[in-house]
Design a protein around this motif. Structure first.
Motif, mmCIF file in Angstrom:
data_model
loop_
_atom_site.group_PDB
_atom_site.id
_atom_site.type_symbol
_atom_site.label_atom_id
_atom_site.label_comp_id
_atom_site.label_asym_id
_atom_site.label_seq_id
_atom_site.Cartn_x
_atom_site.Cartn_y
_atom_site.Cartn_z
ATOM 1 N N ALA A 94 31.417 49.923 32.671
ATOM 2 C CA ALA A 94 30.577 48.808 33.134
ATOM 3 C C ALA A 94 31.149 47.474 32.648
ATOM 4 C CB ALA A 94 29.146 48.988 32.653
ATOM 5 N N GLY A 95 31.580 47.420 31.412
ATOM 6 C CA GLY A 95 32.194 46.198 30.884
ATOM 7 C C GLY A 95 33.490 45.859 31.605
ATOM 8 N N LEU A 109 32.669 44.311 34.934
ATOM 9 C CA LEU A 109 32.216 42.927 34.747
ATOM 10 C C LEU A 109 33.415 42.001 34.529
ATOM 11 C CD1 LEU A 109 29.922 40.873 34.393
ATOM 12 C CD2 LEU A 109 29.934 41.445 31.968
ATOM 13 N N ALA A 159 35.272 41.411 37.780
ATOM 14 C CA ALA A 159 34.640 40.408 38.642
ATOM 15 C C ALA A 159 34.915 38.991 38.140
ATOM 16 C CB ALA A 159 33.144 40.657 38.725
ATOM 17 N N LEU A 160 34.907 38.804 36.832
ATOM 18 C CA LEU A 160 35.116 37.475 36.268
ATOM 19 C C LEU A 160 36.564 37.006 36.389
ATOM 20 C CD1 LEU A 160 32.934 37.778 33.030
ATOM 21 C CD2 LEU A 160 32.391 36.507 35.118
#
Length: 148
Positions: free
Chosen positions: A76-77, A80, A83-84
């Motif tokens: 999950a990290g 994230l 995406a960033l």
């Protein structure tokens, strides 16, 4: 949070995504599908998943025993961060870096995960950018891959 509450929230978010994407139009036609296809596809997937959570039979807490929470959090990290950093690093490099922690979470070695990520990143960049004519960001590798 209850599964049913989460499912209802997902259905609501999916409906909002679908409604918001109706106004997406490109200033000029550069892709056959246009900009609204991807958010609509995500909305359908999210909505169906949410409906499944709402309508399925209840399961107890025992269903979550044995879930590899550390690996789940790592993945999950990584998504994230993907995406960033997607625009800055570009598709190929960001995908390569995403595959590293995901591969490790599924039991791969550093070398296997990095090699698999590099093949996925560069391979899918070629497929999308060259074969499907979907413009992909090249980021810091623009001098190698050509593009924006």
């Amino acid at each position: 949070m209850s599964d049913r509450v989460l499912g209802a929230v997902c259905v609501g978010v999916a409906a909002a995504m679908a409604w918001a994407s109706q106004g997406y139009e490109a200033a000029y036609s550069y892709e056959p599908l246009g900009p609204r296809a991807f958010p609509l596809l995500l909305a359908v997937g999210l909505g169906l998943s949410g409906l499944w959570l709402v309508l399925r039979p209840s399961i107890g807490v025992e269903a979550f025993r044995g879930v590899p929470w550390k690996a789940t959090a790592l993945c999950a990290g990584a998504v994230l961060l993907y995406a960033l950093l997607f625009q800055l690093l570009g598709f190929a490099l960001a995908t390569t870096l995403l595959a590293l922690p995901v591969g490790l979470a599924f039991g791969g070695s550093w070398k296997q995960s990095l090699a698999g990520g590099a093949v996925l990143g560069v391979g899918f960049h070629f497929v999308f950018d060259r074969l499907l004519d979907v413009t992909m960001p090249t980021g810091v590798l623009s001098f190698l891959l050509g593009g924006y």
